[in-house]
Design an enzyme around this catalytic site. Structure first.
Site, mmCIF file in Angstrom:
data_model
loop_
_atom_site.group_PDB
_atom_site.id
_atom_site.type_symbol
_atom_site.label_atom_id
_atom_site.label_comp_id
_atom_site.label_asym_id
_atom_site.label_seq_id
_atom_site.Cartn_x
_atom_site.Cartn_y
_atom_site.Cartn_z
ATOM 1 N N CYS A 3 34.475 30.173 -30.289
ATOM 2 C CA CYS A 3 34.064 29.849 -31.657
ATOM 3 C C CYS A 3 34.557 30.914 -32.635
ATOM 4 O O CYS A 3 34.019 32.031 -32.659
ATOM 5 C CB CYS A 3 32.532 29.749 -31.703
ATOM 6 S SG CYS A 3 31.909 29.548 -33.370
ATOM 7 N N CYS B 124 32.034 32.036 -35.336
ATOM 8 C CA CYS B 124 30.922 32.853 -34.822
ATOM 9 C C CYS B 124 31.392 34.281 -34.543
ATOM 10 O O CYS B 124 30.686 35.238 -34.846
ATOM 11 C CB CYS B 124 30.384 32.299 -33.508
ATOM 12 S SG CYS B 124 30.123 30.546 -33.474
ATOM 13 N N ASP B 125 32.558 34.430 -33.931
ATOM 14 C CA ASP B 125 32.952 35.738 -33.388
ATOM 15 C C ASP B 125 34.157 36.373 -34.076
ATOM 16 O O ASP B 125 34.521 37.510 -33.754
ATOM 17 C CB ASP B 125 33.268 35.589 -31.886
ATOM 18 C CG ASP B 125 32.051 35.108 -31.110
ATOM 19 O OD1 ASP B 125 30.935 35.484 -31.503
ATOM 20 O OD2 ASP B 125 32.217 34.360 -30.137
#
Ligand code: NDP
Length: 297
Positions: free
Chosen positions: A131, A134-135
């Site tokens: 993701c 997200c990261d």
């Protein structure tokens, strides 16, 4: 208490189903494993949902949650382990206890496909991510690679190009599966390098990933990278069904035109079902049909 309907998954399909059942006065609970929105919440831009010119997936999902809860949908967080058939009801066995209901709507969606390489599990959270939104922040000014050539991979490349020093896009085949316009947009980004006919074959590093071995047009090479984002599609999240519902050959749930599965009083909708086109709009449409079937059947 016995719910009229229990929905598994709070993505667009599940939330829409909940809007329809709750508005019809059916007492409905929605059991979500992780976070509202499912895969949609990870998309940084959605521009093909009618009536919404452009919004992040997270924002669209949040609006759906607020709308569903305003009609009375009870969203709880736990993992469904099993659907059990009783004499007159169904039970969801979850990590937080049992939920009793008359009908179930499965809207558990999909989970990221893994590359299937050895050490992949070991490096998750230590250089491997599924993701970008997200990261991605962990890779500011670093070198990253995106495995995949579909629309998700293009989205990841655009997103990461704004954070990382350099982004490699590694597509295993000659042609990208993504929308040609998206591929062109990525091609124009200066710090992105796109490689075709290129597969990741090995993951290297001690505590975290620091390089990958690739096979690029038949030649083996080592790429020194800090992070690998895997965007190679999805697989249906159906492990908990334990073979009690009919699936297609790829593991997606078979439904009829009213979203009924092969199990009585169990419906399915959204990305987890067998179909060709998986988008937010089609998930919502399926959810509306499944909700309506629970009302009418
Ligand atoms: P796709 O299935 O579209 O693409 C998967 C990609 O991964 C392909 O390039 C495929 O290569 C590659 N791949 C598959 N398995 C492997 C493997 N084992 N090793 C290496 N590469 C592999 O998945 P997406 O997640 O990109 O998209 C899913 C759906 O969601 C699509 O319908 C897409 O259009 C949609 N979507 C829409 C968005 C939007 O509208 N904003 C954003 C993101 C997704 P090959 O082509 O060689 O098989």
């Amino acid at each position: 208490m016995i719910y009229d309907v229990a929905i598994i998954g709070a993505g667009p399909a599940g939330l829409t189903a909940g809007i329809f059942t709750c508005r019809a006065g059916l007492k409905t609970i929605c059991v979500e494993r992780l976070a509202v929105g499912g895969q949609t919440a990870l998309s940084y831009s959605i521009a093909n949902y009618p009536g919404v010119e452009e919004l992040s997936g997270f924002e669209i999902a949040e609006r759906m949650r607020v709308q569903a809860e305003s009609f009375g949908l009870n969203i709880v967080y736990s993992i469904v382990l099993k659907i059990k058939k009783n004499k007159s009801n169904l039970t969801l066995v979850t990590t937080n206890g049992n939920v009793l209901e008359k009908k179930v709507i499965i809207a558990s969606g999909c989970k990221p496909r893994r590359l299937g390489l050895s050490r992949e599990d070991e490096f998750i959270g230590h250089g491997i991510s599924y993701c970008a939104s997200c990261d991605g922040g962990f890779y500011r000014d670093k070198i990253v690679a995106v495995a995949g050539g579909g629309d998700s991979a293009m989205e990841y490349a655009v997103y990461l190009s704004r954070l990382a020093k350099k982004v490699y896009v590694l597509n295993r085949s000659e042609h990208f599966r993504a929308n040609p316009q998206s591929v062109e947009n990525v091609r124009k980004i200066k710090n992105v390098k796109m490689l075709t006919n290129t597969k990741v074959i090995e993951l290297n590093g001690e505590d975290s990933l620091n390089s990958i071995e690739i096979d690029s047009n038949g030649q083996k090479k080592v790429l020194n990278i800090d992070g690998l984002f895997v965007a190679i599609g999805q697989v249906p999240d159906v492990d908990y069904l334990g073979g009690q519902i009919k699936l297609d050959k790829n593991g997606y749930i078979l439904v009829d035109s009213e979203m009924r599965t092969s199990m009585k009083n169990v419906y399915a909708c959204g990305d987890v079902t067998s179909k060709r086109f998986r988008q937010v709009i089609t998930a919502c449409s399926d959810g509306a049909v499944a909700g309506n079937s629970c009302i009418g059947d």
